[in-house]
Design a protein around this motif. Structure first.
Motif, PDB file in Angstrom:
ATOM      1  N   MET A 148       0.840  -1.210   0.000  1.00 15.93           N
ATOM      2  CA  MET A 148       0.000   0.000   0.000  1.00 15.93           C
ATOM      3  C   MET A 148       0.875   1.261   0.000  1.00 15.93           C
ATOM      4  SD  MET A 148      -3.083   1.015  -0.130  1.00 15.93           S
ATOM      5  CE  MET A 148      -4.066   2.464   0.176  1.00 15.93           C
ATOM      6  N   ARG A 149       1.913   1.176   0.830  1.00 22.08           N
ATOM      7  CA  ARG A 149       2.804   2.329   0.918  1.00 22.08           C
ATOM      8  C   ARG A 149       3.504   2.552  -0.422  1.00 22.08           C
ATOM      9  NH1 ARG A 149       7.643   3.080   5.383  1.00 22.08           N
ATOM     10  NH2 ARG A 149       8.277   5.198   4.705  1.00 22.08           N
ATOM     11  N   ARG A 150       3.933   1.462  -1.069  1.00 22.99           N
ATOM     12  CA  ARG A 150       4.569   1.600  -2.361  1.00 22.99           C
ATOM     13  C   ARG A 150       3.608   2.186  -3.398  1.00 22.99           C
ATOM     14  NH1 ARG A 150       7.614  -3.557  -4.617  1.00 22.99           N
ATOM     15  NH2 ARG A 150       8.831  -3.042  -2.740  1.00 22.99           N
ATOM     16  N   PHE A 151       2.373   1.816  -3.366  1.00 22.44           N
ATOM     17  CA  PHE A 151       1.367   2.359  -4.288  1.00 22.44           C
ATOM     18  C   PHE A 151       1.203   3.856  -4.104  1.00 22.44           C
ATOM     19  CE2 PHE A 151      -3.072   3.584  -4.969  1.00 22.44           C
ATOM     20  CZ  PHE A 151      -3.174   3.350  -6.337  1.00 22.44           C
ATOM     21  N   LEU A 152       1.176   4.292  -2.845  1.00 23.41           N
ATOM     22  CA  LEU A 152       1.032   5.724  -2.574  1.00 23.41           C
ATOM     23  C   LEU A 152       2.246   6.501  -3.063  1.00 23.41           C
ATOM     24  CD1 LEU A 152      -0.548   5.636   1.005  1.00 23.41           C
ATOM     25  CD2 LEU A 152      -1.697   6.110  -1.165  1.00 23.41           C
ATOM     26  N   VAL A 153       3.425   5.901  -2.868  1.00 28.00           N
ATOM     27  CA  VAL A 153       4.639   6.592  -3.314  1.00 28.00           C
ATOM     28  C   VAL A 153       4.639   6.753  -4.833  1.00 28.00           C
ATOM     29  CG1 VAL A 153       7.146   6.403  -3.497  1.00 28.00           C
ATOM     30  CG2 VAL A 153       6.012   5.912  -1.328  1.00 28.00           C
ATOM     31  N   TRP A 154       4.306   5.645  -5.539  1.00 29.47           N
ATOM     32  CA  TRP A 154       4.278   5.721  -6.994  1.00 29.47           C
ATOM     33  C   TRP A 154       3.169   6.649  -7.501  1.00 29.47           C
ATOM     34  CZ3 TRP A 154       8.009   4.524 -10.114  1.00 29.47           C
ATOM     35  CH2 TRP A 154       8.954   3.555  -9.747  1.00 29.47           C
ATOM     36  N   SER A 155       2.061   6.683  -6.815  1.00 25.49           N
ATOM     37  CA  SER A 155       0.970   7.580  -7.205  1.00 25.49           C
ATOM     38  C   SER A 155       1.377   9.035  -7.043  1.00 25.49           C
ATOM     39  CB  SER A 155      -0.286   7.281  -6.380  1.00 25.49           C
ATOM     40  OG  SER A 155      -0.736   5.970  -6.607  1.00 25.49           O
ATOM     41  N   ALA A 156       2.047   9.343  -5.923  1.00 22.76           N
ATOM     42  CA  ALA A 156       2.505  10.714  -5.704  1.00 22.76           C
ATOM     43  C   ALA A 156       3.547  11.111  -6.737  1.00 22.76           C
ATOM     44  CB  ALA A 156       3.072  10.853  -4.294  1.00 22.76           C
ATOM     45  N   LEU A 157       4.458  10.168  -7.072  1.00 20.26           N
ATOM     46  CA  LEU A 157       5.472  10.460  -8.080  1.00 20.26           C
ATOM     47  C   LEU A 157       4.843  10.702  -9.450  1.00 20.26           C
ATOM     48  CD1 LEU A 157       8.475  10.674  -8.753  1.00 20.26           C
ATOM     49  CD2 LEU A 157       8.494   8.192  -9.128  1.00 20.26           C
ATOM     50  N   ALA A 158       3.848   9.870  -9.805  1.00 22.68           N
ATOM     51  CA  ALA A 158       3.167  10.069 -11.086  1.00 22.68           C
ATOM     52  C   ALA A 158       2.436  11.395 -11.112  1.00 22.68           C
ATOM     53  CB  ALA A 158       2.208   8.919 -11.346  1.00 22.68           C
ATOM     54  N   LEU A 159       1.838  11.796  -9.975  1.00 18.83           N
ATOM     55  CA  LEU A 159       1.136  13.070  -9.914  1.00 18.83           C
ATOM     56  C   LEU A 159       2.094  14.245 -10.107  1.00 18.83           C
ATOM     57  CD1 LEU A 159      -1.480  14.638  -9.413  1.00 18.83           C
ATOM     58  CD2 LEU A 159      -0.992  14.530  -6.959  1.00 18.83           C
ATOM     59  N   VAL A 160       3.273  14.142  -9.469  1.00 24.42           N
ATOM     60  CA  VAL A 160       4.263  15.216  -9.604  1.00 24.42           C
ATOM     61  C   VAL A 160       4.754  15.321 -11.048  1.00 24.42           C
ATOM     62  CG1 VAL A 160       6.581  15.958  -8.916  1.00 24.42           C
ATOM     63  CG2 VAL A 160       4.972  15.111  -7.197  1.00 24.42           C
ATOM     64  N   ILE A 161       5.035  14.156 -11.664  1.00 21.36           N
ATOM     65  CA  ILE A 161       5.490  14.165 -13.052  1.00 21.36           C
ATOM     66  C   ILE A 161       4.412  14.722 -13.980  1.00 21.36           C
ATOM     67  CG2 ILE A 161       6.205  12.703 -14.986  1.00 21.36           C
ATOM     68  CD1 ILE A 161       7.550  10.852 -12.975  1.00 21.36           C
ATOM     69  N   GLY A 162       3.162  14.323 -13.750  1.00 26.34           N
ATOM     70  CA  GLY A 162       2.072  14.832 -14.577  1.00 26.34           C
ATOM     71  C   GLY A 162       1.905  16.329 -14.452  1.00 26.34           C
ATOM     72  N   LEU A 163       1.979  16.844 -13.199  1.00 19.15           N
ATOM     73  CA  LEU A 163       1.873  18.288 -13.013  1.00 19.15           C
ATOM     74  C   LEU A 163       3.036  19.026 -13.675  1.00 19.15           C
ATOM     75  CD1 LEU A 163       0.649  18.459  -9.304  1.00 19.15           C
ATOM     76  CD2 LEU A 163      -0.681  18.902 -11.381  1.00 19.15           C
ATOM     77  N   GLY A 164       4.239  18.407 -13.583  1.00 18.09           N
ATOM     78  CA  GLY A 164       5.391  19.037 -14.224  1.00 18.09           C
ATOM     79  C   GLY A 164       5.246  19.101 -15.734  1.00 18.09           C
ATOM     80  N   LEU A 165       4.769  18.010 -16.341  1.00 18.96           N
ATOM     81  CA  LEU A 165       4.560  18.007 -17.785  1.00 18.96           C
ATOM     82  C   LEU A 165       3.484  18.993 -18.199  1.00 18.96           C
ATOM     83  CD1 LEU A 165       4.773  14.185 -18.552  1.00 18.96           C
ATOM     84  CD2 LEU A 165       6.485  15.936 -19.050  1.00 18.96           C
ATOM     85  N   ALA A 166       2.395  19.051 -17.415  1.00 16.17           N
ATOM     86  CA  ALA A 166       1.323  19.989 -17.744  1.00 16.17           C
ATOM     87  C   ALA A 166       1.799  21.435 -17.615  1.00 16.17           C
ATOM     88  CB  ALA A 166       0.118  19.741 -16.844  1.00 16.17           C
ATOM     89  N   GLY A 167       2.564  21.705 -16.540  1.00 13.99           N
ATOM     90  CA  GLY A 167       3.083  23.055 -16.370  1.00 13.99           C
ATOM     91  C   GLY A 167       4.072  23.433 -17.460  1.00 13.99           C
ATOM     92  N   GLY A 168       4.945  22.479 -17.830  1.00 15.66           N
ATOM     93  CA  GLY A 168       5.893  22.750 -18.900  1.00 15.66           C
ATOM     94  C   GLY A 168       5.207  22.955 -20.243  1.00 15.66           C
ATOM     95  N   GLY A 169       4.154  22.158 -20.515  1.00 18.95           N
ATOM     96  CA  GLY A 169       3.422  22.340 -21.762  1.00 18.95           C
ATOM     97  C   GLY A 169       2.715  23.681 -21.821  1.00 18.95           C
ATOM     98  N   TYR A 170       2.107  24.087 -20.688  1.00 17.01           N
ATOM     99  CA  TYR A 170       1.432  25.386 -20.684  1.00 17.01           C
ATOM    100  C   TYR A 170       2.438  26.525 -20.843  1.00 17.01           C
ATOM    101  CZ  TYR A 170      -1.201  29.433 -19.130  1.00 17.01           C
ATOM    102  OH  TYR A 170      -1.786  30.677 -19.055  1.00 17.01           O
ATOM    103  N   TRP A 171       3.589  26.397 -20.189  1.00 16.61           N
ATOM    104  CA  TRP A 171       4.604  27.451 -20.324  1.00 16.61           C
ATOM    105  C   TRP A 171       5.091  27.537 -21.765  1.00 16.61           C
ATOM    106  CZ3 TRP A 171       9.634  27.177 -21.996  1.00 16.61           C
ATOM    107  CH2 TRP A 171      10.401  28.338 -21.843  1.00 16.61           C
ATOM    108  N   ALA A 172       5.334  26.386 -22.403  1.00 22.67           N
ATOM    109  CA  ALA A 172       5.777  26.402 -23.793  1.00 22.67           C
ATOM    110  C   ALA A 172       4.713  27.016 -24.699  1.00 22.67           C
ATOM    111  CB  ALA A 172       6.114  24.971 -24.248  1.00 22.67           C
ATOM    112  N   TYR A 173       3.444  26.681 -24.457  1.00 17.03           N
ATOM    113  CA  TYR A 173       2.363  27.261 -25.270  1.00 17.03           C
ATOM    114  C   TYR A 173       2.312  28.770 -25.086  1.00 17.03           C
ATOM    115  CZ  TYR A 173      -2.386  28.652 -26.489  1.00 17.03           C
ATOM    116  OH  TYR A 173      -3.480  29.312 -27.003  1.00 17.03           O
ATOM    117  N   TRP A 174       2.447  29.232 -23.862  1.00 15.37           N
ATOM    118  CA  TRP A 174       2.370  30.677 -23.623  1.00 15.37           C
ATOM    119  C   TRP A 174       3.615  31.385 -24.155  1.00 15.37           C
ATOM    120  CZ3 TRP A 174       5.636  33.894 -20.881  1.00 15.37           C
ATOM    121  CH2 TRP A 174       5.183  35.213 -20.712  1.00 15.37           C
TER     122      TRP A 174
END
Length: 296
Positions: A1-27
């Motif tokens: 369970m703990r490993r699932f939470l860690v991987w979920s948090a890591l995926a969330l951080v990576i997703g937010l980073g990609l979304a932020g980078g894409g929006y910055w590039a678009y702007w």
């Protein structure tokens, strides 16, 4: 369970980073160069543009207003590169030039520049503007143009140009138009008034798209010159050819003197000479012996 939470948090951080980078590039590479659609005060902005003493090379068509001062490098480049494309699309560029006011006690314009601006606002002479912009600023002396300094009427014209720019900038800044020159205003296909602080060339493509202007203009093709004229030369008729006089001896059935045919009769024609074979080598002399000597 703990490993699932860690991987979920890591995926969330990576997703937010990609979304932020894409929006910055678009702007950064696209959105910030887009023009602003004027939503408020359109009537007042249009009135300011109509009342200003703009100058134009002519041609009629949909107007496009360019507001800048004389030495603005981006405005000079826009005029040099984009005006031919706009005029090819039937657009009439209109230039509104002004003299910048002093800033923190430092003069941002010269006396020759202020005199020329006042003269252009009063006469709206496009030829004067062309001569002014074709001359290096340090070489322009405004010879023959009355000075605006110390002249109440011409000084008021220079001040009116500055007030026009201040009022227009205030109206545009409140609707999201950034700071920078040249300020360019036009109407798109649907008739909406748009504005742009177009100091970056990457914003010029949006203007061309709204006005159906080509991305580049092709030089006029040079006419092909025909060395033989526009019409082909007529061939002579057979009947028009001059009679060729017969050569000597032609009437008697004899060949001409320079003919390679042998004039001898048929039966007495000489055989053509053939090259002779080389003679056989002579035998060497034999030695003969006599009583008192040997001879060759």
């Amino acid at each position: 369970m703990r490993r699932f939470l860690v991987w979920s948090a890591l995926a969330l951080v990576i997703g937010l980073g990609l979304a932020g980078g894409g929006y910055w590039a678009y702007w950064n590479f696209y959105a910030r160069f887009q023009p602003v659609v004027i939503q408020r005060d359109q009537a007042e902005i249009q009135r300011l543009l109509d009342e200003a003493s703009w100058i134009s090379p002519g041609g009629g068509g949909e107007p496009l207003y360019v507001v800048a001062w004389r030495d603005n490098a981006a405005a000079q480049r826009y005029e040099r590169e984009e005006f031919p494309k706009l005029r090819a699309a039937g657009v009439e560029p209109r230039i509104i030039v002004f003299a910048r006011p002093d800033r923190e006690g430092m003069a941002q314009s010269t006396a020759a520049e202020r005199a020329t601006v006042a003269e252009i606002w009063l006469s709206r002479d496009w030829t004067l503007y062309e001569r002014w912009t074709a001359t290096a600023p340090r070489n322009w002396t405004a010879a023959g143009i009355p000075s605006a300094d110390g002249n109440l009427a011409r000084g008021a014209v220079v001040a009116a140009g500055r007030e026009f720019v201040d009022r227009l900038s205030d109206l545009l800044r409140g609707q999201g138009v950034g700071a920078g020159y040249p300020l360019i205003l036009w109407r798109d296909r649907e008739g909406y008034l748009k504005a742009c602080a177009c100091s970056d060339p990457r914003s010029w493509a949006f203007i061309r798209d709204d006005l159906d202007a080509p991305d580049m203009t092709s030089p006029p093709e040079a006419p092909v010159e025909d060395d033989f004229g526009s019409e082909p030369l007529p061939y002579p008729e057979v009947g028009d050819l001059p009679d060729i006089p017969p050569s000597d001896g032609a009437d008697d059935g004899e060949p001409p003197m320079n003919s390679p045919v042998d004039p001898a009769p048929e039966g007495n024609r000489a055989e053509p000479s053939r090259p002779s074979r080389p003679a056989a080598p002579r035998e060497a002399p034999r030695a003969e012996t006599q009583e008192d000597a040997t001879f060759f």
